[in-house]
Design an enzyme around this catalytic site. Sequence first.
Site, PDB file in Angstrom:
ATOM      1  N   HIS A 243     -11.453  12.443 -12.805  1.00 23.66           N
ATOM      2  CA  HIS A 243     -12.394  11.493 -12.196  1.00 23.66           C
ATOM      3  C   HIS A 243     -11.895  11.126 -10.790  1.00 23.66           C
ATOM      4  O   HIS A 243     -11.958   9.968 -10.390  1.00 23.66           O
ATOM      5  CB  HIS A 243     -12.507  10.253 -13.095  1.00 23.66           C
ATOM      6  CG  HIS A 243     -13.673   9.352 -12.803  1.00 23.66           C
ATOM      7  ND1 HIS A 243     -14.931   9.818 -12.467  1.00 23.66           N
ATOM      8  CD2 HIS A 243     -13.784   7.996 -12.807  1.00 23.66           C
ATOM      9  CE1 HIS A 243     -15.751   8.778 -12.282  1.00 23.66           C
ATOM     10  NE2 HIS A 243     -15.072   7.657 -12.464  1.00 23.66           N
TER      11      HIS A 243
ATOM     12  N   HIS B  57     -10.688   7.286  -7.048  1.00 20.02           N
ATOM     13  CA  HIS B  57     -12.053   6.796  -7.236  1.00 20.02           C
ATOM     14  C   HIS B  57     -12.836   6.687  -5.917  1.00 20.02           C
ATOM     15  O   HIS B  57     -13.701   5.825  -5.740  1.00 20.02           O
ATOM     16  CB  HIS B  57     -12.070   5.438  -7.973  1.00 20.02           C
ATOM     17  CG  HIS B  57     -13.279   5.286  -8.863  1.00 20.02           C
ATOM     18  ND1 HIS B  57     -14.460   4.745  -8.410  1.00 20.02           N
ATOM     19  CD2 HIS B  57     -13.496   5.620 -10.151  1.00 20.02           C
ATOM     20  CE1 HIS B  57     -15.354   4.742  -9.406  1.00 20.02           C
ATOM     21  NE2 HIS B  57     -14.781   5.273 -10.475  1.00 20.02           N
TER      22      HIS B  57
ATOM     23  N   ASP C  52     -14.616   6.559 -18.628  1.00 25.04           N
ATOM     24  CA  ASP C  52     -14.202   6.736 -17.229  1.00 25.04           C
ATOM     25  C   ASP C  52     -13.189   5.668 -16.800  1.00 25.04           C
ATOM     26  O   ASP C  52     -13.067   4.618 -17.433  1.00 25.04           O
ATOM     27  CB  ASP C  52     -15.414   6.610 -16.302  1.00 25.04           C
ATOM     28  CG  ASP C  52     -16.312   7.844 -16.377  1.00 25.04           C
ATOM     29  OD1 ASP C  52     -16.140   8.650 -17.302  1.00 25.04           O
ATOM     30  OD2 ASP C  52     -17.195   7.976 -15.505  1.00 25.04           O
ATOM     31  N   ASP C  53     -12.554   5.970 -15.671  1.00 19.58           N
ATOM     32  CA  ASP C  53     -11.744   5.021 -14.889  1.00 19.58           C
ATOM     33  C   ASP C  53     -10.388   4.686 -15.497  1.00 19.58           C
ATOM     34  O   ASP C  53      -9.593   3.977 -14.889  1.00 19.58           O
ATOM     35  CB  ASP C  53     -12.507   3.704 -14.613  1.00 19.58           C
ATOM     36  CG  ASP C  53     -13.756   3.936 -13.771  1.00 19.58           C
ATOM     37  OD1 ASP C  53     -14.018   5.109 -13.425  1.00 19.58           O
ATOM     38  OD2 ASP C  53     -14.474   2.969 -13.489  1.00 19.58           O
TER      39      ASP C  53
ATOM     40  N   HIS D 123     -16.522   2.910 -20.166  1.00 17.78           N
ATOM     41  CA  HIS D 123     -15.301   2.701 -19.373  1.00 17.78           C
ATOM     42  C   HIS D 123     -14.237   2.075 -20.268  1.00 17.78           C
ATOM     43  O   HIS D 123     -14.446   0.952 -20.739  1.00 17.78           O
ATOM     44  CB  HIS D 123     -15.592   1.807 -18.171  1.00 17.78           C
ATOM     45  CG  HIS D 123     -16.603   2.390 -17.231  1.00 17.78           C
ATOM     46  ND1 HIS D 123     -17.962   2.318 -17.454  1.00 17.78           N
ATOM     47  CD2 HIS D 123     -16.443   3.103 -16.088  1.00 17.78           C
ATOM     48  CE1 HIS D 123     -18.605   2.941 -16.473  1.00 17.78           C
ATOM     49  NE2 HIS D 123     -17.696   3.439 -15.631  1.00 17.78           N
TER      50      HIS D 123
HETATM   51 ZN    ZN Z   1     -15.764   5.667 -12.278  1.00 18.76          ZN
END
Ligand code: ZN
Length: 581
Positions: free
Chosen positions: A88, A92, A38-39, A180
Site C-alpha cells: 500500500h 501513503h 489497509d494502512d 482498515h
Molecule cells: Zn490507505
Amino acid sequence: MKRIVSLVLALLLVVGLCDTAAPARAATGGKLIALTFDDGPGPYTERLLDGLKERGVKVTFFMVGNRINRYTKTVARAYQEGHQIANHSYDHSNLANLSAAAVRRQIQNTNALLDPICGAGTDYLVRAPYGSTNATVRTNVGAPLVLWSVDPEDWRDRNATTVKNRVVNRARDGSIILLHDIHSTSVTGALAAIDVLLDQGYEFVTVRELYRRRGVAMENGVSYSSRGPNGTDLGPVTAPEFSDEAVDGQLQVTLTAQPGASIYYSLEGPELNQASKRYTGPFTVSTPCNVWAVAAYDMNGSRSEVVKKTFTYPTAKSPILQVTDGTLTLKGRTEGTDLFYTLRTAGSQEGEKQAYTGPVSLTPGTEIAAWAAGEGYLDSAAVRGVYSDRGNFFRDVFPSDWFYDAVDEAVQAGWTAGFAGEEFLPRQALTRAELVTLLYRRAGAQVTQAEIDECPFRDLVKDGIFRDAVCWAYAREIVNGYDGLFRPNDPISRQEMSKVLTLFLVSQGKVLPEDAGAVQIYSDAKSIAGWALPYVEAATACGLLQGSDGKFLPAGRTTRAEAATVLTRVTEAENRLPDRT
Ligand code: ZN
C-alpha cells in the site's frame, strides 16, 4: 426421462475426465468474499489475526512500508497464517502526483521490507492510497492494482456495529471489501460481520485466491475491484499428500499436490515461504524426522495449510557376520527382518543379492556384504568382510586397499599372531612392542628363560607375546629401552624403526651396506637425531624405508598397514645382503 439419464451420465463422464486430465476441479460454486485491510500493520492487527484464526478465515493486508519495521513479528505471523501480504505504498503518498521513478521507489522500498518475511521472489499486489491511479502509476507499479467494490467507510464513523452492518448489507458473491486494521472498531466490526456472513455460506479468501478460484489471471497495471460468479470455481488449494517407501536402506518421501500447484517443504520447521525448498521429486530422509509441506499456486495468498508428517521408521540392526574355515554364517539381530548378502570375487562386479538361508561356502578372495531388511524397517547398514586369497578373514582390510596383499601375507605367515585378528586396524599407529613382536615371529624365534630373567624392563606385562619378543630382542641388542622402561605401547617413530630393523638384520648375521651420506636425499636430513643417523642411512641403503615427498620424517609414525609392507622389504633385504663370515 431417458434423455435426462443419459445426459447425466455424459456429464459424469466429462467430470471424470476433467478430474484426471485438467487442473480444473469440479465446480463447488462457493460464495466468495475478499476482505482487505489497509494502512497497517498496527496495534490492533494481532487482535484481528486472533479472530481470523479462530474463524479459519484468510484475508489480504495492504501494508504501508514505513510501518513494517515496527511490526515485523505481526507481518510474519499474518504471512505464516496464510493471509496475503500486499503493498500500500511506502508512506501513503498519492501515487498519481508522483514521477515514474518516485512511484517505483514507493513500491520497491516496501517490497524490500516484505521480502525477508515472505521470501525473495514474492509477488505483491498493490493498492494505491486513496485508490488514486493514472497512466504513470499503472505502468510503473509492476503489479496488478486492487480497488474495492464495498467501502463501509469504517474510518469515518469508528463504530463497530455500523461497520458490521454495512459490510453485511453490501456484501455480494465476489466482493472486495475495504477496511482498515488501524482502527479498533474496524477490527471488532469486521469479525462480527464475518460471523454473520459465514452463517450465510460465504467463504473468505484472499484477493489472489478470489481471482484464481474464478479462473482469472491478474495482470500488472490492470485494476481489479470485484469478481462476481462466472461459472468457474477451481476450489480451494488442498494440502500436499505424503507417501513413503524404503529404498536402499533410506526412506524416500514423495509429495503430491493438485496439478499446477508447487510444493514447498522443510525438515526444519513449519515456517515456509517463497524462498523455501521447492519440491522437484522424491527425496530421502533419515528417520526419525518431521517434514512440513505446503501446496501453493502462489505462496503469498494462494496456498494450502502447512501439513506436517512424522517419519519414525526404525532401522534394522546389521547382522552378525562370521567366517570360520571358509564358511560364512549370518545372524540377524532384528526380529521380523530377513538377511541378505552379496559376494564378490577379485576383479568381478558385486554379485547378485541373495537371501541368506544357512551357512555358505566361500572361495578364497571373496568380499562379503550382508544386511538385514524387512517390512516396516529401513535396511540395516551393510556389514562387510573379506575371506582373503590366503584364507584369512578380515573385517577392515579389503582387496582394494594398497596394503591388502602385504597384510594378508604377514597374517598368513603368523607374524601378527597375538596382536592382530579379524580386525587388523590397518590405520592404527604401530607400537614399539608390535614392531618387535613382528620381527620375533618373523625370525621364528623362541625366547629362553635366561633371556627373560635378564630382561630389565619394568613396564612389560609379565607373560605374553610382547614380553617374550622384547626380551628376545634385548638379548640380541636390537632394543635397549629407556632406563629400565621399554614403553611398549608408544607409537614407534621412523628413526627408532630404522634402528630396530637394521639391528635385526645384523642379529640375523647380515652385513649392512656402508653407505654414509645416503640420507642426503632427504630434504629434512638435518632433523634426524645423531644417534639414529647411521641406522637411517643403513635402512635407506637397504631399501627398508623410503621417504615421502623427498622427506624422511624421522619423528613420523608408521601405520600397522605400512609395517606389513616393511616386513616384505626385510625379507628382500635378507635375501640380498651378504652373510657375515
Ligand atoms: Zn490507505
